[in-house]
Motif scaffolding. Structure first.
Motif, PDB file in Angstrom:
ATOM      1  N   GLU A  62      13.885 -35.056 -45.390  1.00 18.38           N
ATOM      2  CA  GLU A  62      14.563 -35.599 -46.569  1.00 18.38           C
ATOM      3  C   GLU A  62      15.192 -36.937 -46.240  1.00 18.38           C
ATOM      4  N   ARG A  63      15.780 -37.041 -45.040  1.00 22.40           N
ATOM      5  CA  ARG A  63      16.381 -38.311 -44.632  1.00 22.40           C
ATOM      6  C   ARG A  63      15.303 -39.378 -44.438  1.00 22.40           C
ATOM      7  N   PHE A  64      14.180 -38.999 -43.859  1.00 22.58           N
ATOM      8  CA  PHE A  64      13.070 -39.941 -43.670  1.00 22.58           C
ATOM      9  C   PHE A  64      12.662 -40.546 -45.007  1.00 22.58           C
ATOM     10  N   GLU A  65      12.488 -39.699 -46.020  1.00 27.08           N
ATOM     11  CA  GLU A  65      12.065 -40.194 -47.329  1.00 27.08           C
ATOM     12  C   GLU A  65      13.138 -41.077 -47.957  1.00 27.08           C
ATOM     13  N   ARG A  66      14.394 -40.675 -47.811  1.00 30.30           N
ATOM     14  CA  ARG A  66      15.482 -41.451 -48.407  1.00 30.30           C
ATOM     15  C   ARG A  66      15.620 -42.814 -47.744  1.00 30.30           C
ATOM     16  N   VAL A  67      15.502 -42.851 -46.421  1.00 35.46           N
ATOM     17  CA  VAL A  67      15.700 -44.091 -45.677  1.00 35.46           C
ATOM     18  C   VAL A  67      14.529 -45.051 -45.859  1.00 35.46           C
ATOM     19  N   THR A  68      13.293 -44.514 -45.821  1.00 36.95           N
ATOM     20  CA  THR A  68      12.106 -45.379 -45.852  1.00 36.95           C
ATOM     21  C   THR A  68      11.589 -45.636 -47.265  1.00 36.95           C
ATOM     22  N   GLY A  69      11.938 -44.749 -48.206  1.00 38.97           N
ATOM     23  CA  GLY A  69      11.388 -44.872 -49.549  1.00 38.97           C
ATOM     24  C   GLY A  69       9.961 -44.369 -49.657  1.00 38.97           C
ATOM     25  N   HIS A  70       9.479 -43.667 -48.617  1.00 39.15           N
ATOM     26  CA  HIS A  70       8.108 -43.156 -48.600  1.00 39.15           C
ATOM     27  C   HIS A  70       8.113 -41.641 -48.467  1.00 39.15           C
ATOM     28  N   LYS A  71       7.266 -40.992 -49.225  1.00 40.08           N
ATOM     29  CA  LYS A  71       7.049 -39.557 -49.041  1.00 40.08           C
ATOM     30  C   LYS A  71       6.510 -39.323 -47.641  1.00 40.08           C
ATOM     31  N   PRO A  72       7.053 -38.359 -46.897  1.00 34.21           N
ATOM     32  CA  PRO A  72       6.550 -38.125 -45.543  1.00 34.21           C
ATOM     33  C   PRO A  72       5.038 -37.883 -45.517  1.00 34.21           C
ATOM     34  N   HIS A  73       4.405 -38.384 -44.487  1.00 38.67           N
ATOM     35  CA  HIS A  73       2.971 -38.194 -44.296  1.00 38.67           C
ATOM     36  C   HIS A  73       2.648 -36.701 -44.278  1.00 38.67           C
ATOM     37  N   ARG A  74       1.433 -36.365 -44.654  1.00 37.09           N
ATOM     38  CA  ARG A  74       1.047 -34.946 -44.669  1.00 37.09           C
ATOM     39  C   ARG A  74       1.205 -34.313 -43.292  1.00 37.09           C
ATOM     40  N   PRO A  99      15.634 -53.883 -34.556  1.00 36.49           N
ATOM     41  CA  PRO A  99      14.224 -53.784 -34.163  1.00 36.49           C
ATOM     42  C   PRO A  99      13.910 -52.555 -33.310  1.00 36.49           C
ATOM     43  N   PHE A 100      12.699 -52.065 -33.453  1.00 35.54           N
ATOM     44  CA  PHE A 100      12.114 -51.062 -32.565  1.00 35.54           C
ATOM     45  C   PHE A 100      10.603 -51.212 -32.686  1.00 35.54           C
ATOM     46  N   TYR A 101       9.877 -50.493 -31.866  1.00 34.56           N
ATOM     47  CA  TYR A 101       8.413 -50.592 -31.915  1.00 34.56           C
ATOM     48  C   TYR A 101       7.798 -49.231 -31.671  1.00 34.56           C
ATOM     49  N   LEU A 102       6.506 -49.123 -31.909  1.00 30.31           N
ATOM     50  CA  LEU A 102       5.741 -47.906 -31.686  1.00 30.31           C
ATOM     51  C   LEU A 102       4.933 -48.045 -30.405  1.00 30.31           C
ATOM     52  N   TYR A 103       4.763 -46.929 -29.702  1.00 29.53           N
ATOM     53  CA  TYR A 103       3.944 -46.912 -28.487  1.00 29.53           C
ATOM     54  C   TYR A 103       3.138 -45.619 -28.480  1.00 29.53           C
ATOM     55  N   THR A 104       1.838 -45.738 -28.340  1.00 34.07           N
ATOM     56  CA  THR A 104       0.996 -44.576 -28.137  1.00 34.07           C
ATOM     57  C   THR A 104      -0.153 -44.975 -27.221  1.00 34.07           C
ATOM     58  N   GLY A 105      -1.100 -44.088 -26.992  1.00 35.69           N
ATOM     59  CA  GLY A 105      -2.165 -44.430 -26.055  1.00 35.69           C
ATOM     60  C   GLY A 105      -3.351 -43.507 -26.136  1.00 35.69           C
ATOM     61  N   ARG A 106      -4.302 -43.793 -25.278  1.00 37.19           N
ATOM     62  CA  ARG A 106      -5.555 -43.044 -25.252  1.00 37.19           C
ATOM     63  C   ARG A 106      -6.113 -43.072 -23.844  1.00 37.19           C
ATOM     64  N   GLY A 107      -6.478 -41.897 -23.331  1.00 37.29           N
ATOM     65  CA  GLY A 107      -7.133 -41.808 -22.037  1.00 37.29           C
ATOM     66  C   GLY A 107      -8.637 -41.794 -22.230  1.00 37.29           C
ATOM     67  N   PHE A 121      -3.540 -41.892 -33.960  1.00 40.39           N
ATOM     68  CA  PHE A 121      -3.773 -43.256 -34.445  1.00 40.39           C
ATOM     69  C   PHE A 121      -3.691 -43.324 -35.965  1.00 40.39           C
ATOM     70  N   LEU A 122      -4.186 -42.305 -36.627  1.00 42.97           N
ATOM     71  CA  LEU A 122      -4.043 -42.234 -38.083  1.00 42.97           C
ATOM     72  C   LEU A 122      -2.567 -42.225 -38.466  1.00 42.97           C
ATOM     73  N   PHE A 123      -1.777 -41.441 -37.735  1.00 42.21           N
ATOM     74  CA  PHE A 123      -0.340 -41.340 -38.011  1.00 42.21           C
ATOM     75  C   PHE A 123       0.381 -42.638 -37.651  1.00 42.21           C
ATOM     76  N   CYS A 124       0.035 -43.226 -36.522  1.00 46.68           N
ATOM     77  CA  CYS A 124       0.687 -44.474 -36.094  1.00 46.68           C
ATOM     78  C   CYS A 124       0.392 -45.619 -37.059  1.00 46.68           C
ATOM     79  N   LYS A 125      -0.835 -45.668 -37.583  1.00 44.84           N
ATOM     80  CA  LYS A 125      -1.158 -46.697 -38.571  1.00 44.84           C
ATOM     81  C   LYS A 125      -0.247 -46.566 -39.787  1.00 44.84           C
ATOM     82  N   TRP A 126      -0.016 -45.336 -40.229  1.00 43.62           N
ATOM     83  CA  TRP A 126       0.870 -45.095 -41.367  1.00 43.62           C
ATOM     84  C   TRP A 126       2.313 -45.493 -41.016  1.00 43.62           C
ATOM     85  N   LEU A 127       2.769 -45.131 -39.826  1.00 44.07           N
ATOM     86  CA  LEU A 127       4.132 -45.496 -39.405  1.00 44.07           C
ATOM     87  C   LEU A 127       4.289 -47.012 -39.308  1.00 44.07           C
ATOM     88  N   GLN A 128       3.260 -47.698 -38.816  1.00 41.93           N
ATOM     89  CA  GLN A 128       3.320 -49.164 -38.725  1.00 41.93           C
ATOM     90  C   GLN A 128       3.505 -49.780 -40.112  1.00 41.93           C
TER      91      GLN A 128
END
Length: 469
Positions: A62-74, A99-107, A121-128
Motif C-alpha cells: 500500500e505504501r509502495f502504491e501511495r509513494v510511487t503512484g503506481h499499482k504494484p507489479h503483478r 538518489p539510489f540505483y538498481l543492481y542485478t545480474g546474470r551468471g 530483468f522484467l521486474f527491474c525494467k518496470w522498477l527503472q
C-alpha cells in the motif's frame, strides 16, 4: 551475480530419491524438502525465518502504491517477490527525492536465457521506469568459469555477450543502463572496492557462509568481493563520480541472499550505505516447484529462444500436472492449481488478475481440464517468447557496446548532476576518496545506514558436502 530469477548458479542434477530430507537453498543448490519419499515445494516462510528477512506485506505494498503512484507489479501483488531487506528505506529516499540505483545480474552459462532468468530483468525494467533511476547489470562470466569445470574463459565471455543481447531486449533505457562483463570491466575504482571488500572478509567467514573446502579453487572464496562491489556507488565513476553515499536496491532470487548478507556487513565496516534487497521466489522447473528451472537441464526449462513448437511440446510432455488420473475423477474432484506447473507459469506471466482467478477456480472445480490449462499456458508463453525474439533480433553487437560503454558519463547521471561532462581518472578518484575518509576521521569513516550497524541474521553455514554438489 547469478540471477534472480533466475538470479542464481544453476541447480545440480537431481539427487537420488530419499525418504526424508530438509530443503536446501544456497547459491549452488535449490531443492525442496522430502517427506516420506515425496518431494515438497520450497517453504518460503521458513526461508524468511532462516535468513532473517522481512515479508513484503500488504502495508508495504500500500505504501509502495501511495509513494510511487503506481499499482504494484503483478510480481509484487502475487507474492512472487515476497521478501525484502530495507525496501521501506528505499521508498523513503524516493519520497525525499534522494538518489539510489538498481543492481542485478546474470551468471551466463549458456547462449540463451530461460524464463526463470527473464523474471528479474522484467521486474527491474518496470522498477527503472517507476523510479526513474539508473541500473547496473553485472554479467558474472568470471564466476561461471570459476565454478563450472567444463567451461573456458572464452566460452563464458561469449555467453556474456549473447546474454547482454537478451537483457537489452527486455527494453532497458540506454540513457540510464550500464551492463558490464566482469572479465572485461573489472579495474579502476571498481577494483579499488573489490580489494577493500576482500580485506574485510576472512577466509573462515567465506568458508562458513558458503561451505568451501580445501580442494576448492581460491577464486570461489574471493568471488564474494566481486559480486559485492557493484553494491557501492563509487564503483561506477561514470555514473556517480566519487560519491560513495548512494545506496542501491537489489532484486534477486532468495538463494543469492548469503552474498549480500556479507556485503551488508562489509558496508558497515567501510562506511558505505548497505544495499537494500527484494527477494524472488524460484521459477519452477517443468517437473515441479520442488526445484528451480535450470539451463543445464534442457527438459526442465523453456528458453527465450525456443520456437513455438518446442514450447508446446515441452509443456505438453514435461509440465507437471495437478490434474486427476481420469477425466471423470477430475470433473468430480477438481485439479490442484497450487502444484500445477502450467498454472504457476500463468501466475508469473498472465497480467489479468481476474482472468487468472477465473482459471484457478475453473481448474480447482474440475470445469477446466489439464489439457485446457496447458493450452492457456502455451498460448501465453508462445506470445511472450515471440515478442522477445523480435526485439532481440534488432539488437546488434554495436548496440551491446553502447550499453557497455563506461568511457563517457551516463546521460541520466549527467542530467541529474551526479557527474560532469569529463570523467576523472581512477587515480584522481582514489585521491578524492582518501581525502574524504581522512576528513571523516578514522579508517572506516562514518557509519551509514538506518540500523546503526546492526548485523543481519546469518543463515546456518553450508556443509562441505553441500558446497561441492
Amino acid at each position: 551475480m547469478s540471477a534472480p530469477a533466475g538470479v542464481g548458479i544453476e541447480v545440480a542434477a537431481a539427487a537420488p530419491v530419499v525418504d526424508t530430507a530438509e530443503q536446501q537453498v544456497d547459491p549452488w543448490n535449490v531443492q525442496g524438502a522430502v517427506v516420506d519419499g515425496k518431494p515438497q515445494p520450497i517453504n518460503y516462510n521458513k526461508l524468511i525465518e532462516q535468513f532473517g528477512t522481512k515479508a513484503i506485506d500488504a502495508a508495504l505494498l500500500e505504501r509502495f502504491e501511495r509513494v510511487t503512484g503506481h499499482k504494484p507489479h503483478r510480481f509484487l501483488r502475487r507474492g512472487i517477490f515476497f521478501s525484502h531487506r530495507e525496501l521501506d528505506q528505499i521508498l523513503t529516499r524516493f519520497e525525499k527525492k534522494q538518489p539510489f540505483y538498481l543492481y542485478t545480474g546474470r551468471g551466463p552459462s549458456s547462449d540463451s536465457m530461460h524464463l526463470g532468468h527473464f523474471i528479474p530483468f522484467l521486474f527491474c525494467k518496470w522498477l527503472q521506469d517507476v523510479f526513474d533511476v539508473p541500473i547496473v547489470i553485472q554479467l558474472t562470466d568470471d564466476e561461471k568459469f570459476l565454478f563450472k569445470q567444463d567451461l573456458t574463459v572464452e566460452q563464458c565471455f561469449k555467453f556474456a555477450q549473447e546474454n547482454a543481447k537478451d537483457i537489452i531486449a527486455c527494453g532497458f533505457d540506454l540513457n540510464k543502463t550500464f551492463i558490464f562483463s566482469n572479465l572485461n570491466y573489472v579495474g579502476g575504482t571498481f577494483y579499488h572496492n573489490m580489494v577493500r571488500i576482500a580485506k574485510c572478509i576472512t577466509y573462515s567467514t567465506s568458508k562458513a557462509a558458503f561451505g568451501f573446502v580445501e580442494s576448492d579453487n581460491i577464486g570461489k572464496s574471493h568471488f564474494v568481493a566481486v559480486q559485492a562491489a557493484p553494491s557501492f556507488s563509487n564503483s561506477f565513476p561514470h555514473i556517480f563520480g566519487a560519491r560513495s553515499d548512494i545506496p542501491c536496491l537489489i532484486p534477486c532470487a532468495i538463494d543469492q541472499d548469503p552474498y549480500f548478507r556479507l556485503t551488508r556487513d562489509v558496508a558497515h565496516k567501510l562506511g558505505y550505505p548497505k544495499p537494500a534487497l527484494v527477494h524472488a521466489k524460484f521459477f519452477p522447473a517443468l517437473q515441479g516447484s520442488q526445484s528451480k528451472m535450470s539451463a543445464s537441464v534442457d527438459t526442465s526449462a523453456i528458453f527465450m529462444s525456443d520456437t513455438a513448437k518446442k514450447i508446446k511440446d515441452k509443456i505438453n510432455k514435461y509440465a507437471f500436472s495437478g490434474g486427476r488420473d481420469t477425466v471423470e475423477l477430475h470433473r468430480e474432484l477438481g485439479g490442484d492449481p497450487d502444484v500445477d506447473v502450467s498454472f504457476q507459469y500463468l501466475s508469473f506471466f498472465l497480467e489479468d488478475d481476474a482472468e487468472l482467478a477465473r482459471i484457478q477456480a475453473a481448474y480447482r472445480s474440475g470445469e477446466m481440464l489439464t489439457g485446457e490449462l496447458k493450452k492457456a499456458c502455451i498460448d501465453v508463453l508462445q506470445a511472450l517468447c515471440a515478442d522477445f525474439q523480435a526485439r532481440k533480433a534488432a539488437v546488434t553487437d554495436a548496440t551491446v557496446l553502447q550499453y557497455m560503454d563506461a568511457s563517457r558519463p551516463m546521460p541520466w547521471a549527467r542530467d541529474h548532476g551526479l557527474v560532469g561532462d569529463t570523467l576523472q581518472s581512477a587515480f584522481e578518484l582514489l585521491d578524492l576518496g582518501a581525502e574524504a575518509q581522512a576528513a571523516k576521521g578514522g579508517k572506516g569513516g562514518k557509519k551509514k545506514g538506518g540500523d546503526g550497524g546492526k548485523k543481519d541474521k546469518a543463515a546456518a553455514p553450508a556443509t562441505a558436502t553441500e558446497a561441492k554438489q
